[in-house]
Motif scaffolding. Structure first.
Motif, PDB file in Angstrom:
ATOM      1  N   MET A   1      13.127 -12.409  11.401  1.00 23.14           N
ATOM      2  CA  MET A   1      12.556 -11.482  11.249  1.00 23.14           C
ATOM      3  C   MET A   1      12.138 -10.146  10.844  1.00 23.14           C
ATOM      4  N   THR A   2      10.982  -9.427   9.805  1.00 23.29           N
ATOM      5  CA  THR A   2      11.363  -8.010   8.950  1.00 23.29           C
ATOM      6  C   THR A   2      11.006  -7.003   9.888  1.00 23.29           C
ATOM      7  N   THR A   3      11.846  -6.428  10.001  1.00 26.12           N
ATOM      8  CA  THR A   3      12.109  -4.904  10.880  1.00 26.12           C
ATOM      9  C   THR A   3      10.485  -3.991   9.947  1.00 26.12           C
ATOM     10  N   ILE A   4       9.643  -3.547  11.074  1.00 29.28           N
ATOM     11  CA  ILE A   4       8.825  -2.579  10.206  1.00 29.28           C
ATOM     12  C   ILE A   4       8.773  -1.308  10.873  1.00 29.28           C
ATOM     13  N   THR A   5       8.567   0.038  10.575  1.00 24.78           N
ATOM     14  CA  THR A   5       9.224   0.987  11.234  1.00 24.78           C
ATOM     15  C   THR A   5       8.498   1.552  10.536  1.00 24.78           C
ATOM     16  N   ARG A   6       7.520   2.495  11.748  1.00 28.55           N
ATOM     17  CA  ARG A   6       6.055   3.427  11.004  1.00 28.55           C
ATOM     18  C   ARG A   6       6.050   4.776  11.847  1.00 28.55           C
ATOM     19  N   GLY A   7       5.382   5.671  11.459  1.00 28.41           N
ATOM     20  CA  GLY A   7       5.895   6.850  11.148  1.00 28.41           C
ATOM     21  C   GLY A   7       4.561   8.151  11.074  1.00 28.41           C
ATOM     22  N   ASN A  13      -2.810  13.131   8.935  1.00 20.99           N
ATOM     23  CA  ASN A  13      -2.135  13.578   7.848  1.00 20.99           C
ATOM     24  C   ASN A  13      -1.680  12.057   6.811  1.00 20.99           C
ATOM     25  N   VAL A  14      -0.263  12.142   7.422  1.00 20.43           N
ATOM     26  CA  VAL A  14       0.123  11.684   6.472  1.00 20.43           C
ATOM     27  C   VAL A  14       1.426  10.447   7.391  1.00 20.43           C
ATOM     28  N   SER A  15       1.018   9.327   6.760  1.00 18.20           N
ATOM     29  CA  SER A  15       1.486   8.398   7.778  1.00 18.20           C
ATOM     30  C   SER A  15       2.796   7.407   6.339  1.00 18.20           C
ATOM     31  N   TYR A  16       3.636   7.092   7.127  1.00 16.69           N
ATOM     32  CA  TYR A  16       4.484   5.883   6.167  1.00 16.69           C
ATOM     33  C   TYR A  16       4.236   4.269   7.473  1.00 16.69           C
ATOM     34  N   GLU A  17       5.295   3.559   6.877  1.00 13.84           N
ATOM     35  CA  GLU A  17       5.981   2.183   6.805  1.00 13.84           C
ATOM     36  C   GLU A  17       7.356   1.735   6.536  1.00 13.84           C
ATOM     37  N   VAL A  18       7.926   1.720   6.788  1.00 12.42           N
ATOM     38  CA  VAL A  18       9.010   1.079   6.224  1.00 12.42           C
ATOM     39  C   VAL A  18       9.303  -0.374   6.224  1.00 12.42           C
ATOM     40  N   VAL A  19       9.491  -1.057   5.183  1.00 11.52           N
ATOM     41  CA  VAL A  19      10.553  -2.797   5.845  1.00 11.52           C
ATOM     42  C   VAL A  19      11.487  -3.067   5.481  1.00 11.52           C
ATOM     43  N   GLY A  20      12.249  -3.899   6.251  1.00 13.56           N
ATOM     44  CA  GLY A  20      12.767  -3.846   6.520  1.00 13.56           C
ATOM     45  C   GLY A  20      13.985  -2.586   7.173  1.00 13.56           C
ATOM     46  N   ASP A  21      15.388  -2.660   7.624  1.00 16.68           N
ATOM     47  CA  ASP A  21      16.697  -2.036   8.261  1.00 16.68           C
ATOM     48  C   ASP A  21      16.686  -0.877   7.736  1.00 16.68           C
ATOM     49  N   LEU A  22      17.108   0.665   9.348  1.00 13.10           N
ATOM     50  CA  LEU A  22      16.914   1.601   8.424  1.00 13.10           C
ATOM     51  C   LEU A  22      18.665   1.628   8.880  1.00 13.10           C
ATOM     52  N   ARG A  23      18.785   2.717   8.349  1.00 13.64           N
ATOM     53  CA  ARG A  23      20.172   3.447   7.836  1.00 13.64           C
ATOM     54  C   ARG A  23      20.352   4.017   9.400  1.00 13.64           C
ATOM     55  N   PRO A  47      15.604   2.215   1.349  1.00 15.06           N
ATOM     56  CA  PRO A  47      15.680   2.003  -0.074  1.00 15.06           C
ATOM     57  C   PRO A  47      14.103   2.364  -0.245  1.00 15.06           C
ATOM     58  N   ILE A  48      14.063   3.002  -1.351  1.00 15.61           N
ATOM     59  CA  ILE A  48      12.470   4.058  -1.850  1.00 15.61           C
ATOM     60  C   ILE A  48      11.730   2.399  -1.635  1.00 15.61           C
ATOM     61  N   SER A  49      11.371   1.485  -1.962  1.00 15.85           N
ATOM     62  CA  SER A  49      11.134   0.610  -2.337  1.00 15.85           C
ATOM     63  C   SER A  49      10.536  -0.028  -0.903  1.00 15.85           C
ATOM     64  N   ASN A  50      11.279   0.241   0.235  1.00 22.81           N
ATOM     65  CA  ASN A  50      10.400  -0.128   1.092  1.00 22.81           C
ATOM     66  C   ASN A  50       9.739   0.584   1.415  1.00 22.81           C
ATOM     67  N   ILE A  51       9.388   1.682   1.567  1.00 20.89           N
ATOM     68  CA  ILE A  51       8.774   2.967   2.075  1.00 20.89           C
ATOM     69  C   ILE A  51       7.350   2.905   1.364  1.00 20.89           C
ATOM     70  N   THR A  52       6.166   3.303   2.429  1.00 17.45           N
ATOM     71  CA  THR A  52       5.333   2.942   1.378  1.00 17.45           C
ATOM     72  C   THR A  52       4.303   4.303   2.412  1.00 17.45           C
ATOM     73  N   ILE A  53       4.020   5.246   1.224  1.00 17.77           N
ATOM     74  CA  ILE A  53       3.591   6.259   1.917  1.00 17.77           C
ATOM     75  C   ILE A  53       2.340   6.319   1.337  1.00 17.77           C
ATOM     76  N   GLU A  54       1.442   7.093   3.177  1.00 18.59           N
ATOM     77  CA  GLU A  54       0.498   7.856   2.519  1.00 18.59           C
ATOM     78  C   GLU A  54      -0.260   9.016   3.761  1.00 18.59           C
ATOM     79  N   GLY A  55      -1.850   9.183   2.568  1.00 21.83           N
ATOM     80  CA  GLY A  55      -1.466  11.035   3.321  1.00 21.83           C
ATOM     81  C   GLY A  55      -1.877  11.403   1.770  1.00 21.83           C
TER      82      GLY A  55
END
Length: 140
Positions: A1-7, A13-23, A47-55
């Motif tokens: 199962m893929t880990t999804i982290t949000r913040g 006004n700024v949010s992000y989502e990380v798909v995959g494991d964190l260090r 990895p930058i490729s695993n991060i989506t940033i909005e805002g």
């Protein structure tokens, strides 16, 4: 199962989502992190490729010739440390919503720590052990 982290930032006004494991989390006591945060920094990365940033409120400050720091220009929350040319982006742990699924396992630049606190009982590592190749006086 893929880990999804949000913040997000404090105002949302700024949010992000990380798909995959964190260090695992590293504490940084360098003078730049202390000045930028008011204390030492706790950061993870992905990895930058695993991060989506909005805002549109996300702004970047060039804190050195080899790194920049991302923050919300509405509320001032610090969110990211971007070592230029690297394939990973550091994420400041205070911006993560909920349990990040990782814990503190190391610290860097303890020789630059503030005189007003003792360092935690966590192993001290060199910045290069974290996978960064940027300058030694700006850890993230």
């Amino acid at each position: 199962m893929t880990t999804i982290t949000r913040g997000s930032c404090l105002c949302g006004n700024v949010s992000y989502e990380v798909v995959g494991d964190l260090r695992p989390i590293c504490l940084c006591h360098c003078s730049q992190c202390r000045k930028a945060s008011g204390h030492y920094t706790a950061a993870t990365s992905a990895p930058i490729s695993n991060i989506t940033i909005e805002g549109a409120s996300l702004k970047w400050f060039d804190s050195s010739t080899y790194a920049r720091r991302g923050f919300c220009d509405s509320c001032g929350s610090r969110l990211f440390y971007d070592p230029l040319g690297e394939k990973r982006l550091a994420i400041f742990c205070g911006s993560i919503d909920g349990d990040p699924g990782v814990s503190i396992d190391s610290q860097i630049f303890v020789e630059e720590k503030g005189d007003y606190y003792a360092t935690p009982d966590v192993k001290v590592v060199n910045q290069s052990e974290l996978g960064w190749s940027v300058g030694s006086d700006d850890a993230g």
